[in-house]
Structures are given as C-alpha cells and as structure tokens.
Design a protein around this motif. Structure first.
Motif, short mmCIF file in Angstrom:
data_model
loop_
_atom_site.label_atom_id
_atom_site.label_comp_id
_atom_site.label_asym_id
_atom_site.label_seq_id
_atom_site.Cartn_x
_atom_site.Cartn_y
_atom_site.Cartn_z
N LEU A 22 29.01 51.27 38.23
CA LEU A 22 30.05 50.65 39.04
C LEU A 22 30.47 49.32 38.43
O LEU A 22 31.66 49.00 38.35
CB LEU A 22 29.55 50.44 40.47
CG LEU A 22 30.53 49.80 41.45
CD1 LEU A 22 31.78 50.66 41.56
CD2 LEU A 22 29.88 49.62 42.81
N ASN A 25 32.46 50.02 35.32
CA ASN A 25 33.80 50.52 35.65
C ASN A 25 34.70 49.39 36.15
O ASN A 25 35.89 49.37 35.86
CB ASN A 25 33.67 51.61 36.73
CG ASN A 25 35.01 52.24 37.05
OD1 ASN A 25 35.54 53.00 36.27
ND2 ASN A 25 35.54 51.89 38.22
N GLU A 82 38.98 55.35 44.10
CA GLU A 82 37.59 55.16 44.49
C GLU A 82 37.46 55.34 46.00
O GLU A 82 38.37 54.97 46.75
CB GLU A 82 37.10 53.76 44.09
CG GLU A 82 37.07 53.51 42.60
CD GLU A 82 36.51 52.14 42.26
OE1 GLU A 82 35.94 51.50 43.18
OE2 GLU A 82 36.65 51.69 41.11
N GLN A 89 29.17 56.20 46.29
CA GLN A 89 30.41 55.73 45.68
C GLN A 89 30.92 56.77 44.70
O GLN A 89 30.17 57.27 43.85
CB GLN A 89 30.17 54.40 44.96
CG GLN A 89 31.40 53.79 44.35
CD GLN A 89 32.25 53.05 45.37
OE1 GLN A 89 31.77 52.76 46.46
NE2 GLN A 89 33.49 52.78 45.02
N TRP A 90 32.21 57.12 44.83
CA TRP A 90 32.82 58.12 43.95
C TRP A 90 34.04 57.50 43.28
O TRP A 90 34.70 56.63 43.84
CB TRP A 90 33.26 59.36 44.74
CG TRP A 90 32.11 60.11 45.36
CD1 TRP A 90 31.54 59.89 46.57
CD2 TRP A 90 31.40 61.19 44.78
NE1 TRP A 90 30.51 60.77 46.81
CE2 TRP A 90 30.41 61.59 45.71
CE3 TRP A 90 31.50 61.88 43.57
CZ2 TRP A 90 29.52 62.63 45.46
CZ3 TRP A 90 30.62 62.93 43.33
CH2 TRP A 90 29.64 63.29 44.27
N ILE A 91 34.33 57.96 42.09
CA ILE A 91 35.51 57.52 41.34
C ILE A 91 36.16 58.73 40.68
O ILE A 91 35.47 59.69 40.31
CB ILE A 91 35.14 56.45 40.28
CG1 ILE A 91 36.41 55.86 39.66
CG2 ILE A 91 34.24 57.04 39.19
CD1 ILE A 91 36.14 54.65 38.79
#
Length: 265
Positions: A22, A25, A82, A89-91
């Motif tokens: 994270l 990113n 996101e 947590q996803w992206i």
C-alpha cells in the motif's frame, strides 16, 4: 471481495494490498499525480517513442520499460480504483492490454445495453447518458494510448476541454436558474405589494366616494333650505305689498271723502 461499481473502462483483476504494498502504491500514485500536474501533460512520459503492439522492439515485442511506461501513462490518465471489502484493501489498475476489433464491438453493444438498462434519456440533459458516454470515451482513450501515447494524450486534452465546457454550461444554467428564481420571488413580492396598494387605493376611493356623496347630500339640503326660505321671503314680500296696497287704497278713499264735501261748498 466485493468489486466496485461496473464501468465500461477495462480494468485488470483487483489485487489485495498489504501495508508495504500500500505504501509503495501510494508512492507510485503520487509520482503519477505529480507527472499529470505539469501542463505539458505527461511530457516526461512521452519523450521516447510510444509502445505499439505492431511496431515495438525486436520481434515486435515491447520491452519491460515500454510496458511500464505505458502503464504509468494509463495510471496517470485513469487513476487506479481502491476500496475496502471484508477489512481488506483492494486496488484495481486500468488494463494495458491492447484492444481488438471484437473488443470495440463488445464495448458498443455493452454501451447500448447499459443505456437501456439504466433507462437513459435519448434526448435532452441526462446524467446517466453522460456518465456512460464518458466511460466509453475513457475506454477509447485507453485503447488509443496503448497504441500511441501521444494520440491518447491529445484525446485526453479533448476530453478535459469537453468536461470544462460542460461544467461551464452547467454553472451558467445553475446561475440562470438562480437568477430566474430571484426574479420570480421579486415578482411575487412585487405582486403582493401591488395587491396591497390596490386594496389601499380601493379603500381610499370608497372613502372619497362616501365623502362626495355626503357633500352632495349636504349641498342638496342647503339648496332645499334656500328655496324654502326664498319662497317664504317672496310670500312675505307679496303679503306686505298687498297689505300696503290695501292701506293705500283705504287712505285714498278717505282722502277723496274729505276732499269731495269741500268742493261742493
């Protein structure tokens, strides 16, 4: 994992982000935003020839740097999505896979399907139709950028200019609506004031008409009294004249009675 809302823009499969990933990113995203903030838009990303699936490096296969460069341009143009689902947590990055002819046909069919499903208006102002066509235009920009970054950036400028123009028209429309509402309220207030003024003038007119009627009645009454008094005065004068004539006649007779014997003597 719960994906975000469906869109016409093609994205890669979402991936889970750990804390380390994270932070990495976020650094990449900040770097992309910094590049996109310069007005020679993405000049640093297009200093070298753009990657192309048909004219790349050796054996028409783009190298890793070209792929990364294309991905950076796409991430700057269409930022990753996101979200958090199930405390995870996803992206999801925009896809850098070149589109085929069938993909374009599928996009067109999907656009028509979504317009029908979401009951978008065919004419006039429709936020749903605008949103779907905007997504479709973003997808076309993505497809063009993969083949030619410069052409994609030019389309991005066109898209941004169209959005600015639409926003300007929206602000102008809202301003005109607000102006119309103010004028409407002012006219309503003016109408209320005018009605009140009319009522006041009507009452004043009625009062003046009442006063005129009273004055006319008083004038007629005075005229009647004057005529009655005049008639009485004329009658009185006539009676006095008759009385004086009668007395005069009596005196004349008496005078003749006194003068007549004297003449005879």
């Amino acid at each position: 994992m719960i994906p975000m809302g469906d869109t016409l823009v093609r994205y890669d499969n979402p991936i889970s982000i750990s804390k380390n990933n994270l932070e990495t990113n976020k650094k990449i995203e900040k770097k992309s935003q910094k590049r996109s903030s310069n007005s020679p838009l993405f000049d640093s990303l297009v200093t070298s020839p753009s990657p192309s699936p048909t004219s790349g490096g050796r054996n028409n296969v783009p190298d890793d740097s070209s792929i990364q460069k294309t991905q950076d341009i796409l991430n700057a143009m269409l930022p990753p999505r996101e979200w958090i689902a199930n405390e995870q947590q996803w992206i999801q990055h925009v896809s850098s896979t070149p589109a085929t002819r069938s993909d374009v046909v599928n996009i067109q069919e999907l656009l028509d399907k979504k317009l029908q499903q979401r009951q978008a208006r065919e004419t006039g102002i429709c936020p749903v139709r605008r949103e779907l066509y905007s997504q479709c235009f973003d997808e076309l920009i993505r497809q063009v950028t993969i083949n030619c970054a410069e052409r994609g950036l030019l389309l991005l400028r066109v898209r941004d200019e169209i959005r600015l123009t639409l926003d300007a028209y929206q602000v102008l429309y809202e301003s005109s609506v607000a102006f119309g509402m103010r004028k409407c309220l002012q006219s309503e207030q003016g109408k209320v004031d005018m009605i009140k003024q009319i009522e006041d003038l009507t009452r004043e007119k009625a009062e003046l008409e009442r006063q005129v009627a009273e004055e006319k009645a008083r004038c007629e009454q005075t005229e009647r009294r004057y005529q009655e008094q005049k008639h009485l005065e004329e009658k009185k004068h006539s009676d006095e004249v008759q009385f004086l004539k009668k007395i005069n006649q009596q005196l004349k007779v008496q005078l003749e009675g006194i003068i007549a014997p004297k003449k005879q003597n």
